[in-house]
Design a protein around this motif. Structure first.
Motif, mmCIF file in Angstrom:
data_model
loop_
_atom_site.group_PDB
_atom_site.id
_atom_site.type_symbol
_atom_site.label_atom_id
_atom_site.label_comp_id
_atom_site.label_asym_id
_atom_site.label_seq_id
_atom_site.Cartn_x
_atom_site.Cartn_y
_atom_site.Cartn_z
ATOM 1 N N VAL A 228 39.918 38.172 35.760
ATOM 2 C CA VAL A 228 40.483 38.338 34.414
ATOM 3 C C VAL A 228 40.524 36.990 33.703
ATOM 4 O O VAL A 228 40.189 36.901 32.509
ATOM 5 C CB VAL A 228 41.887 38.976 34.478
ATOM 6 C CG1 VAL A 228 42.561 38.952 33.111
ATOM 7 C CG2 VAL A 228 41.800 40.396 35.000
ATOM 8 N N SER B 271 48.854 51.743 30.815
ATOM 9 C CA SER B 271 47.828 52.051 31.810
ATOM 10 C C SER B 271 46.466 52.164 31.152
ATOM 11 O O SER B 271 45.444 51.871 31.786
ATOM 12 C CB SER B 271 48.179 53.323 32.589
ATOM 13 O OG SER B 271 48.115 54.464 31.773
ATOM 14 N N CYS C 265 45.145 48.765 30.999
ATOM 15 C CA CYS C 265 44.696 48.410 32.354
ATOM 16 C C CYS C 265 43.341 49.038 32.656
ATOM 17 O O CYS C 265 42.458 48.382 33.216
ATOM 18 C CB CYS C 265 45.713 48.858 33.395
ATOM 19 S SG CYS C 265 47.249 47.937 33.349
ATOM 20 N N ARG C 266 43.170 50.309 32.281
ATOM 21 C CA ARG C 266 41.891 50.987 32.521
ATOM 22 C C ARG C 266 40.755 50.342 31.741
ATOM 23 O O ARG C 266 39.646 50.213 32.243
ATOM 24 C CB ARG C 266 42.000 52.464 32.163
ATOM 25 C CG ARG C 266 42.545 53.292 33.294
ATOM 26 C CD ARG C 266 42.421 54.783 33.008
ATOM 27 N NE ARG C 266 43.793 55.269 32.995
ATOM 28 C CZ ARG C 266 44.394 55.836 31.970
ATOM 29 N NH1 ARG C 266 43.754 56.064 30.857
ATOM 30 N NH2 ARG C 266 45.639 56.220 32.050
ATOM 31 N N SER D 26 44.255 37.963 37.823
ATOM 32 C CA SER D 26 43.256 37.623 38.841
ATOM 33 C C SER D 26 42.265 36.605 38.282
ATOM 34 O O SER D 26 42.161 36.414 37.063
ATOM 35 C CB SER D 26 42.500 38.882 39.274
ATOM 36 O OG SER D 26 41.671 39.331 38.215
ATOM 37 N N VAL E 79 40.496 47.174 30.741
ATOM 38 C CA VAL E 79 40.159 45.889 31.368
ATOM 39 C C VAL E 79 39.466 46.115 32.706
ATOM 40 O O VAL E 79 38.445 45.493 33.000
ATOM 41 C CB VAL E 79 41.402 44.997 31.521
ATOM 42 C CG1 VAL E 79 41.090 43.746 32.322
ATOM 43 C CG2 VAL E 79 41.961 44.620 30.146
ATOM 44 N N ALA E 80 39.997 47.022 33.519
ATOM 45 C CA ALA E 80 39.394 47.302 34.819
ATOM 46 C C ALA E 80 37.965 47.819 34.663
ATOM 47 O O ALA E 80 37.067 47.404 35.405
ATOM 48 C CB ALA E 80 40.237 48.310 35.592
ATOM 49 N N GLY E 81 37.748 48.696 33.698
ATOM 50 C CA GLY E 81 36.406 49.217 33.453
ATOM 51 C C GLY E 81 35.441 48.126 33.023
ATOM 52 O O GLY E 81 34.277 48.107 33.444
ATOM 53 N N SER E 82 35.908 47.223 32.201
ATOM 54 C CA SER E 82 35.072 46.107 31.758
ATOM 55 C C SER E 82 34.733 45.183 32.916
ATOM 56 O O SER E 82 33.593 44.741 33.058
ATOM 57 C CB SER E 82 35.772 45.318 30.646
ATOM 58 O OG SER E 82 35.939 46.131 29.507
ATOM 59 N N LEU E 83 35.718 44.906 33.763
ATOM 60 C CA LEU E 83 35.487 44.045 34.918
ATOM 61 C C LEU E 83 34.508 44.684 35.910
ATOM 62 O O LEU E 83 33.706 43.991 36.524
ATOM 63 C CB LEU E 83 36.799 43.731 35.631
ATOM 64 C CG LEU E 83 37.744 42.790 34.896
ATOM 65 C CD1 LEU E 83 39.090 42.742 35.603
ATOM 66 C CD2 LEU E 83 37.152 41.401 34.765
ATOM 67 N N ALA E 84 34.573 46.004 36.037
ATOM 68 C CA ALA E 84 33.717 46.716 36.991
ATOM 69 C C ALA E 84 32.330 46.999 36.420
ATOM 70 O O ALA E 84 31.469 47.506 37.134
ATOM 71 C CB ALA E 84 34.388 48.028 37.395
ATOM 72 N N THR F 169 38.362 45.348 24.808
ATOM 73 C CA THR F 169 38.687 44.689 26.077
ATOM 74 C C THR F 169 39.604 43.498 25.823
ATOM 75 O O THR F 169 40.641 43.334 26.488
ATOM 76 C CB THR F 169 37.403 44.208 26.785
ATOM 77 O OG1 THR F 169 36.533 45.309 27.002
ATOM 78 C CG2 THR F 169 37.730 43.533 28.109
#
Length: 69
Positions: A56, A6, A9-10, A53, A12-17, A26
């Protein structure tokens, strides 16, 4: 193990956002998650259609562009 996953995941998600910088961490997390996804696909064909996605995929492509340029 789930906590470590997780965290990837956090990251990567933080980088995408745009909440964190897109950096080596990342891309390391992307690589780990990619390996885990391939492992799942190899264990059970029910996961064969699971893909990252488009965002990504674009991020992974940007790593290649930076390495070449």
């Amino acid at each position: 193990m789930i906590e470590i996953d997780s965290n990837h995941c956090r990251i990567v998600a933080g980088s995408l956002a745009g909440k964190r910088e897109v950096d080596e961490q990342t891309f390391t997390s992307l690589a780990v998650l990619g390996e885990r996804l391939e492992g799942l696909k190899g264990r059970n064909k029910v996961f064969s259609g699971v893909e990252f996605s488009a965002a990504v995929e674009k991020l992974q492509t940007s790593k290649t562009a930076v390495a070449v340029g």
